[in-house]
Design a protein around this motif. Structure first.
Motif, short mmCIF file in Angstrom:
data_model
loop_
_atom_site.label_atom_id
_atom_site.label_comp_id
_atom_site.label_asym_id
_atom_site.label_seq_id
_atom_site.Cartn_x
_atom_site.Cartn_y
_atom_site.Cartn_z
N GLU A 1 3.64 -0.71 8.08
CA GLU A 1 2.41 -0.85 8.84
C GLU A 1 1.82 -2.25 8.71
O GLU A 1 1.26 -2.80 9.67
CB GLU A 1 1.41 0.21 8.38
N SER A 2 1.98 -2.85 7.53
CA SER A 2 1.39 -4.16 7.30
C SER A 2 2.09 -5.26 8.08
O SER A 2 1.43 -6.17 8.61
CB SER A 2 1.41 -4.48 5.80
N ILE A 3 3.40 -5.23 8.16
CA ILE A 3 4.10 -6.28 8.89
C ILE A 3 3.72 -6.26 10.36
O ILE A 3 3.50 -7.30 10.98
CB ILE A 3 5.64 -6.20 8.71
N ASP A 4 3.58 -5.08 10.93
CA ASP A 4 3.20 -5.00 12.35
C ASP A 4 1.78 -5.54 12.57
O ASP A 4 1.52 -6.25 13.54
CB ASP A 4 3.31 -3.56 12.85
N GLY A 5 0.89 -5.23 11.65
CA GLY A 5 -0.47 -5.75 11.76
C GLY A 5 -0.52 -7.26 11.61
O GLY A 5 -1.22 -7.95 12.36
N SER A 6 0.24 -7.78 10.66
CA SER A 6 0.26 -9.23 10.44
C SER A 6 0.81 -9.96 11.66
O SER A 6 0.27 -10.98 12.09
CB SER A 6 1.10 -9.57 9.21
N LEU A 7 1.89 -9.45 12.22
CA LEU A 7 2.48 -10.11 13.40
C LEU A 7 1.51 -10.12 14.57
O LEU A 7 1.39 -11.13 15.29
CB LEU A 7 3.78 -9.41 13.80
N ALA A 8 0.79 -9.04 14.76
CA ALA A 8 -0.18 -8.98 15.86
C ALA A 8 -1.30 -10.00 15.65
O ALA A 8 -1.70 -10.71 16.58
CB ALA A 8 -0.75 -7.57 15.97
N LYS B 1 5.75 2.91 3.58
CA LYS B 1 4.71 3.13 4.59
C LYS B 1 3.81 1.90 4.73
O LYS B 1 3.57 1.41 5.85
CB LYS B 1 3.87 4.35 4.21
N HIS B 2 3.32 1.40 3.62
CA HIS B 2 2.37 0.28 3.70
C HIS B 2 3.06 -0.99 4.20
O HIS B 2 2.48 -1.75 5.00
CB HIS B 2 1.73 0.02 2.33
N ILE B 3 4.29 -1.24 3.76
CA ILE B 3 4.99 -2.44 4.21
C ILE B 3 5.23 -2.38 5.72
O ILE B 3 4.99 -3.36 6.44
CB ILE B 3 6.32 -2.61 3.44
N PHE C 1 4.23 -18.07 6.89
CA PHE C 1 4.41 -17.14 5.78
C PHE C 1 3.20 -16.22 5.68
O PHE C 1 2.06 -16.65 5.88
CB PHE C 1 4.50 -17.89 4.44
N THR C 2 3.44 -14.96 5.33
CA THR C 2 2.33 -14.08 4.97
C THR C 2 2.77 -13.14 3.86
O THR C 2 3.91 -13.21 3.39
CB THR C 2 1.77 -13.33 6.20
N LYS C 3 1.84 -12.27 3.44
CA LYS C 3 2.10 -11.45 2.25
C LYS C 3 1.56 -10.03 2.45
O LYS C 3 0.68 -9.80 3.28
CB LYS C 3 1.43 -12.06 1.01
N VAL C 4 2.06 -9.13 1.60
CA VAL C 4 1.64 -7.73 1.61
C VAL C 4 1.53 -7.23 0.18
O VAL C 4 2.32 -7.60 -0.68
CB VAL C 4 2.64 -6.86 2.41
N TYR C 5 0.53 -6.43 -0.09
CA TYR C 5 0.36 -5.68 -1.35
C TYR C 5 -1.08 -5.20 -1.49
O TYR C 5 -1.33 -4.03 -1.67
CB TYR C 5 0.74 -6.50 -2.60
N PHE C 6 -2.03 -6.13 -1.43
CA PHE C 6 -3.41 -5.80 -1.76
C PHE C 6 -4.06 -4.93 -0.69
O PHE C 6 -3.60 -4.87 0.45
CB PHE C 6 -4.22 -7.08 -1.98
N PRO D 1 -9.46 0.09 5.95
CA PRO D 1 -10.46 0.99 5.34
C PRO D 1 -10.16 1.29 3.88
O PRO D 1 -10.92 1.98 3.22
CB PRO D 1 -10.35 2.26 6.19
N MET D 2 -9.05 0.77 3.37
CA MET D 2 -8.69 0.90 1.96
C MET D 2 -8.47 2.35 1.55
O MET D 2 -8.97 2.82 0.52
CB MET D 2 -9.71 0.22 1.05
N GLY D 3 -7.69 3.06 2.35
CA GLY D 3 -7.28 4.41 2.00
C GLY D 3 -6.19 4.39 0.95
O GLY D 3 -5.75 3.33 0.52
N PRO D 4 -5.70 5.55 0.51
CA PRO D 4 -4.74 5.63 -0.59
C PRO D 4 -3.41 4.94 -0.30
O PRO D 4 -2.69 4.57 -1.23
CB PRO D 4 -4.56 7.13 -0.80
N ASN D 5 -3.06 4.77 0.97
CA ASN D 5 -1.81 4.10 1.31
C ASN D 5 -2.02 2.74 1.97
O ASN D 5 -1.09 2.18 2.55
CB ASN D 5 -0.98 5.00 2.24
N ASP D 6 -3.24 2.23 1.86
CA ASP D 6 -3.54 0.93 2.46
C ASP D 6 -3.31 -0.22 1.49
O ASP D 6 -3.88 -1.30 1.65
CB ASP D 6 -5.00 0.89 2.94
N ASN D 7 -2.47 0.00 0.49
CA ASN D 7 -2.13 -1.07 -0.45
C ASN D 7 -0.81 -0.73 -1.13
O ASN D 7 -0.24 0.34 -0.96
CB ASN D 7 -3.25 -1.30 -1.47
N GLY D 8 -0.31 -1.69 -1.90
CA GLY D 8 0.95 -1.48 -2.62
C GLY D 8 2.16 -1.89 -1.80
O GLY D 8 2.04 -2.52 -0.74
#
Length: 337
Positions: free
Chosen positions: A103-110, A99-101, A79-84, A88-95
């Motif tokens: 990009e985040s799922i691909d990063g988590s899987l890697a 877009k963020h979901i 299990f993993t999670k996305v939101y925070f 680099p914590m840019g304007p779309n690097d959270n929430g």
């Protein structure tokens, strides 16, 4: 060995004691110790592992991925999670924007070294993104095979109802919520649990030992133990402060004879207690040393009789927080970046 429970209204079984690496991997313990602890969890029968991209700013996922490398993927539930905020914590690097979901799922899987996660969770509710956008993004991830099921964390009863309805319309399952829950923090019982039972959503509860306070090691009128979580900003020190009042610590000490009568350690009693709630699918536990798991996994399969449950309530008195309104104060009104 650890027992299994179905997660929500699904066919997925998970270990009722689930290994979480929030404040340990890439933070509290060295990587080699983290690997040993994960292997100890596997040896104890734990097959379910929970993490998040925000833990140690993505590094905890990478440590877990390395620790599970070489294991039979089909025998694990990851299990993993996305939101925070991450990276680099840019304007779309959270929430929970599309877009963020994505990009985040691909990063988590890697980082996890896997083609899919068994459960992908919204770590909080995003008040700044339309819920329809969020749920459509989750639906696409399920269709792409990157996640088998979708869950959330710390959502209110109303948010669960709205999310569940959209998931049904979009053809996927919303099967879990991950709230804080313990003998001392019972805010989900008033609204969240009844709504979840109606919807077929399980709770995967974090901090079942109230950040370690229910272990009994924090004593009223005494300084906190050196090297404990309460002294380490990296280990959730801010989360434990609300439990360190003398009246709460005195109430916790009244649990000691109850645990002894039941033939349990204090941590085992705390974990067994949350598992008595039929809406709880799993208790999340962490460990900085393998031997800690040897104790906590013994809570699996324990049944606390009615007299023991009543004695626990009597011992704690007014110490637990039961205010259902607190569930509305968890998700930030605005994103953190």
């Amino acid at each position: 060995m650890v027992n299994y429970r179905f997660l929500g209204n699904s066919g997925l079984k998970i270990s009722e004691i689930t290994y979480g690496n929030w404040i340990t991997h890439a933070s509290q313990v060295a990587d080699d110790a983290a690997v040993r602890t994960v292997h100890a969890a596997l040896d104890a029968g734990i097959t379910t592992f929970d993490t998040a991209d925000v833990y140690a700013n993505t590094a905890a996922e990478a440590v877990l991925g390395r620790a599970l490398s070489g294991q039979r993927r089909e025998s694990l539930e990851i299990f993993t999670k996305v939101y925070f905020p991450t990276g680099p914590m840019g304007p779309n690097d959270n929430g929970l924007s599309r877009k963020h979901i994505r990009e985040s799922i691909d990063g988590s899987l890697a980082r996890l070294g896997t083609d899919y996660v068994d459960l992908y969770q919204a770590h909080r509710y995003d008040h700044e993104t339309p819920l329809e956008e969020t749920m459509q993004a989750f639906a696409d991830i399920v269709r792409q095979g990157k996640a088998l099921y979708i869950g959330v964390s710390e959502w209110t009863a109303e948010q669960l109802r709205a999310g569940h309805a959209l998931a049904q319309q979009l053809g996927f399952q919303l099967i879990s919520n991950q709230p804080q829950y313990s003998m001392l923090h019972r805010v989900i019982e008033g609204k969240v649990v009844p709504a979840s039972e109606e919807l077929g959503i399980s709770q995967i509860v974090w901090s079942p030992m109230a950040q370690g306070v229910l272990s009994g090691k924090y004593l009223p009128g005494r300084p906190v133990p050196a090297g404990s979580r309460a002294t380490d900003d990296k280990s959730g020190a801010e989360f434990i402060q609300k439990f360190l009042r003398d009246d709460i610590l005195e109430a916790v000490q009244r649990l000691r004879p109850i645990a002894e009568e039941a033939g349990l350690t204090m941590p085992q009693l705390a974990i067994a207690w949350v598992l008595q709630n039929p809406n709880v699918a799993a208790a999340l536990v962490g460990a900085s040393r393998p031997e800690q798991l040897a104790d906590t996994v013994k809570a699996s399969g324990v049944t606390l009789d009615a007299d023991t449950m009543a004695a626990i309530d009597a011992a704690l008195g007014d110490a637990p927080n039961r205010d259902a309104e607190d569930t509305y104060r968890v998700s930030p009104e605005r994103r953190l970046v």
